[in-house]
Design a protein around this motif. Structure first.
Motif, mmCIF file in Angstrom:
data_model
loop_
_atom_site.group_PDB
_atom_site.id
_atom_site.type_symbol
_atom_site.label_atom_id
_atom_site.label_comp_id
_atom_site.label_asym_id
_atom_site.label_seq_id
_atom_site.Cartn_x
_atom_site.Cartn_y
_atom_site.Cartn_z
ATOM 1 N N VAL A 31 0.834 -1.201 0.000
ATOM 2 C CA VAL A 31 0.000 0.000 0.000
ATOM 3 C C VAL A 31 0.870 1.252 0.000
ATOM 4 O O VAL A 31 0.547 2.253 -0.650
ATOM 5 C CB VAL A 31 -0.946 0.000 1.228
ATOM 6 N N VAL A 32 2.009 1.190 0.719
ATOM 7 C CA VAL A 32 2.849 2.385 0.875
ATOM 8 C C VAL A 32 3.672 2.694 -0.374
ATOM 9 O O VAL A 32 4.290 3.758 -0.442
ATOM 10 C CB VAL A 32 3.790 2.241 2.089
ATOM 11 N N ASP A 33 3.695 1.775 -1.346
ATOM 12 C CA ASP A 33 4.458 2.057 -2.565
ATOM 13 C C ASP A 33 3.967 3.325 -3.251
ATOM 14 O O ASP A 33 4.745 4.052 -3.887
ATOM 15 C CB ASP A 33 4.348 0.880 -3.549
ATOM 16 N N ASP A 34 2.681 3.601 -3.118
ATOM 17 C CA ASP A 34 2.118 4.785 -3.765
ATOM 18 C C ASP A 34 2.549 6.088 -3.098
ATOM 19 O O ASP A 34 2.404 7.157 -3.696
ATOM 20 C CB ASP A 34 0.584 4.709 -3.766
ATOM 21 N N LEU A 35 3.068 6.005 -1.866
ATOM 22 C CA LEU A 35 3.500 7.224 -1.172
ATOM 23 C C LEU A 35 4.625 7.917 -1.928
ATOM 24 O O LEU A 35 4.582 9.116 -2.197
ATOM 25 C CB LEU A 35 3.970 6.891 0.248
ATOM 26 N N TYR A 36 5.669 7.139 -2.260
ATOM 27 C CA TYR A 36 6.793 7.748 -2.966
ATOM 28 C C TYR A 36 6.382 8.193 -4.357
ATOM 29 O O TYR A 36 6.810 9.246 -4.832
ATOM 30 C CB TYR A 36 7.976 6.792 -3.040
ATOM 31 N N ASN A 37 5.549 7.405 -5.016
ATOM 32 C CA ASN A 37 5.109 7.782 -6.363
ATOM 33 C C ASN A 37 4.370 9.119 -6.348
ATOM 34 O O ASN A 37 4.538 9.951 -7.247
ATOM 35 C CB ASN A 37 4.207 6.690 -6.939
ATOM 36 N N ALA A 38 3.546 9.341 -5.308
ATOM 37 C CA ALA A 38 2.819 10.606 -5.193
ATOM 38 C C ALA A 38 3.786 11.763 -4.915
ATOM 39 O O ALA A 38 3.680 12.842 -5.518
ATOM 40 C CB ALA A 38 1.768 10.515 -4.091
ATOM 41 N N ALA A 39 4.733 11.548 -3.998
ATOM 42 C CA ALA A 39 5.714 12.591 -3.690
ATOM 43 C C ALA A 39 6.575 12.901 -4.909
ATOM 44 O O ALA A 39 6.892 14.065 -5.197
ATOM 45 C CB ALA A 39 6.589 12.144 -2.515
ATOM 46 N N PHE A 40 6.931 11.854 -5.651
ATOM 47 C CA PHE A 40 7.760 12.026 -6.847
ATOM 48 C C PHE A 40 6.997 12.812 -7.916
ATOM 49 O O PHE A 40 7.541 13.722 -8.555
ATOM 50 C CB PHE A 40 8.168 10.652 -7.371
ATOM 51 N N ALA A 41 5.710 12.478 -8.119
ATOM 52 C CA ALA A 41 4.909 13.195 -9.106
ATOM 53 C C ALA A 41 4.738 14.662 -8.729
ATOM 54 O O ALA A 41 4.744 15.552 -9.585
ATOM 55 C CB ALA A 41 3.538 12.525 -9.245
ATOM 56 N N LEU A 42 4.630 14.920 -7.445
ATOM 57 C CA LEU A 42 4.407 16.278 -6.954
ATOM 58 C C LEU A 42 5.649 17.150 -7.086
ATOM 59 O O LEU A 42 5.556 18.344 -7.382
ATOM 60 C CB LEU A 42 3.955 16.215 -5.495
#
Length: 426
Positions: free
Chosen positions: A73-84
């Protein structure tokens, strides 16, 4: 001097290869038998120390983090921060700090934060031009936020040992934790200006899509911490309901958590908790020995003889805690020092919540200080880089943590303002 002699003897036993729990049992029993010719009734003492409702929160918070990690579930955390932050100067490093900050509010563990975010972030940072030392350092430094930003397993243990409000400690850690994250991000911005995604590279996900996918991860700390601060449930109840909430997210919404993942998470949380409980049992006998030898009174007299002010005492303690962190892990440091130090906090009018956050900052430095630097060992395991190279990466972050500690000593309100606003005193 008795306290330091006993502490030195314990470190020697550990250096000889004796497990921590065994050293904590055998050293005080040997000393008590030598001094008094008898040993105390261990069963009642140990059971009394372990019979604490608050201690249940520690394995539950650990299990909650394992579920979120193993359910991916937490894999999306970095992806969101990276996209931002992908187009910002030093954005890949800043995204790592942001992801560590959010995951810290889920895991309560620095090692878990460094491991989980490091596996995703380090390849990305290296790919987009960040130096190796910069990439290693930001994961090691960002990982330390795991025990400062609530929920925090060491804070729960400290609250149990000192009979301090967990909610007050959690609130007190928020502002210092965010300030340290801001310092880490600013350092990446200044030193890693070339580390950003080229403007012409295709975007895998829009910011809106990435944030929506990370929404469930972001909702967990809001649910857990919001429930504690609003008085809906206690820290132990928050850990239990948070674990159920994480299970529902991973199993029913993401559908990525298998029975094998769940079993492995339970085993790991149980193993870590059993180790901690054995250390707490040994620490009960160790604390009894200190009391029988009148070590707290001796330390109080020592402070009076030297005429130490509150600030001088705190500086001396931070140095001692840092040195202990070179050979011991965080739980052991709390359990070994607090029985002797706790009476001094009252004598010097040092707020227990304030000291708890200072202690946590010192433990953070210990987590990235060789030779027993668990975050650095994690990075070596992820990357295969020589440990000497990983060690060189953490100096700027140790200096920033030292600066943050000095700021907190000089301005206690950095930690105490939020708990007081929330009505917890402090």
């Amino acid at each position: 001097m008795t306290f330091f002699l006993l502490l030195g003897a314990l470190i020697v036993l550990l250096w000889l290869g004796m497990p921590m729990f065994a050293a904590l049992f055998l050293l005080p029993l040997g000393v008590l038998f030598w001094v008094e010719g008898a040993v105390p009734a261990l069963g009642e003492m140990v059971i009394g120390k372990l019979d604490g409702y608050l201690l249940v929160a520690i394995p539950l918070f650990m299990l909650m983090a394992h579920i979120m990690v193993r359910g991916r579930v937490v894999d999306d955390l970095y992806n969101a921060a990276f996209a931002l932050l992908r187009g910002v100067r030093g954005g890949v490093g800043i995204a790592t700090v942001l992801a560590c900050t959010v995951f810290a509010a889920i895991s309560g563990s620095s090692v878990a934060t460094a491991l989980t975010i490091g596996k995703i972030a380090i390849p990305q940072m290296l790919r987009y031009g960040m130096s190796r030392q910069g990439a290693f350092g930001v994961v090691a430094g960002g990982g330390t936020l795991g025990i400062l930003i609530p929920p925090s397993a060491p804070m729960v243990l400290y609250a149990y040992v000192t009979e301090t409000s967990v909610a007050a400690l959690f609130l007190a850690g928020l502002v210092p934790g965010l300030l340290m994250a801001l310092m880490f991000a600013a350092y990446c911005f200044v030193t890693e200006g070339k580390a950003k995604v080229p403007a012409d590279e295709p975007v895998p996900d829009s910011v809106q899509v990435a944030l929506m996918r990370a929404g469930w991860s972001l909702s967990l700390p809001i649910f857990v911490l919001g429930g504690i601060y609003l008085g809906v449930f206690t820290a132990t109840e928050a850990a239990g309901t948070g674990t159920i909430y994480a299970l529902l997210i991973a199993a029913l919404i993401y559908r990525t958590l298998t029975w094998r993942d769940m079993l492995q998470g339970v085993q790991e949380a149980t193993r870590t908790s059993a180790m901690l409980l054995m250390i707490i049992a040994g620490a009960a006998i160790y604390g009894y020995m200190l009391t029988k030898l009148q070590v707290p009174q001796e330390l109080t007299q020592l402070v009076a003889d030297f005429g130490l002010s509150r600030t001088e005492f705190l500086i001396a303690m931070m140095v001692l805690l840092f040195l202990l962190g070179l050979v011991l892990e965080s739980f052991s440091i709390i359990l070994l020092t607090m029985p002797a130090i706790l009476p001094l906090l009252g004598v010097l009018d040092i707020d227990k919540v304030w000291y708890g956050i200072l202690l946590t900052l010192s433990l953070e430095m210990a987590l990235i200080s060789p030779p027993v630097a668990l975050n650095l060992v994690v990075i070596k395991a992820i990357t295969g880089a020589p440990l000497a190279e990983v060690n060189r990466s953490i100096l700027p972050y140790m200096l920033m943590l030292a600066f943050g500690t000095a700021m907190l000593i000089a301005f206690p309100e950095i930690a105490l303002w939020l708990p007081r606003v929330a009505g917890y005193g402090g």
